[in-house]
Design an enzyme around this catalytic site. Structure first.
Site, short mmCIF file in Angstrom:
data_model
loop_
_atom_site.label_atom_id
_atom_site.label_comp_id
_atom_site.label_asym_id
_atom_site.label_seq_id
_atom_site.Cartn_x
_atom_site.Cartn_y
_atom_site.Cartn_z
N HIS A 40 0.84 -1.21 0.00
CA HIS A 40 0.00 0.00 0.00
C HIS A 40 0.86 1.24 0.00
CE1 HIS A 40 -3.79 -2.09 0.77
NE2 HIS A 40 -3.02 -2.93 1.45
N GLU A 163 -1.59 8.00 -10.01
CA GLU A 163 -1.36 7.04 -11.10
C GLU A 163 -1.96 5.70 -10.74
OE1 GLU A 163 1.13 6.07 -8.04
OE2 GLU A 163 0.95 8.03 -8.91
#
Length: 168
Positions: A40, A163
């Site tokens: 993450h 992104e």
């Protein structure tokens, strides 16, 4: 103080700030002896506070949503480093169809590493565990205090996950 302890750069001009990009979050799956590890991105938003991107259909998201319903924090460690099996397992080599909820992902990581994965109890967070071989370990909780959902519709806005779904 996270920023005084480890280097955390701003990766791209569109990032919302300094982002921990190699965070491998280790959590014990509630009600089982299994562990989940997942990759993450985490945005450092305070001295000892980060925001974490949780995506749909991920085990950690399922664990968080269950804890949210029960009004409980999720004890976690963020492990940086820890052998070749760590990023391979955490970054998506294990999809829900290959490793259903409750599958012990540390077993797969050990197979990739060619040896058992050693874990140790967290030093400051009860119920959390960390990879013994990690170079850096951050300890804490995923809480329900602030939950923000991002929509990518405003031109020029800086995003936590500009992104999406992130980069390795």
């Amino acid at each position: 103080d996270i920023l005084k302890t480890i280097p955390v750069p701003q990766q791209t001009p569109r990032d919302a700030g300094r982002i921990i990009t190699g965070g491998n979050v280790l959590v014990k799956v509630p009600g089982t002896d299994a562990f989940n590890i997942s990759f993450h991105r985490m945005s450092v938003v305070g001295k000892d506070y980060t925001g974490m991107a949780l995506s749909e259909l991920r085990h950690l998201t399922e664990i968080f949503l269950k804890a949210r319903r029960e009004k409980k924090p999720v004890p976690v460690t963020v492990n940086i480093g820890g052998g070749i099996g760590t990023p391979i397992t955490a970054a998506g080599a294990t999809t829900s169809s290959l490793t259903p909820m409750g599958y012990d992902e540390l077993g797969l990581m050990g197979a990739i590493n060619g040896q058992s994965v050693h874990i140790v109890p967290a030093k400051t967070v009860e119920g959390a565990w960390s990879l013994a071989e990690a170079e850096w370990v951050l300890e804490g909780y995923i809480t329900q205090e602030l939950v923000h959902e991002e929509e990518h519709q405003e031109p020029g806005k800086h995003y936590f996950m500009g992104e999406y779904p992130g980069t390795l």
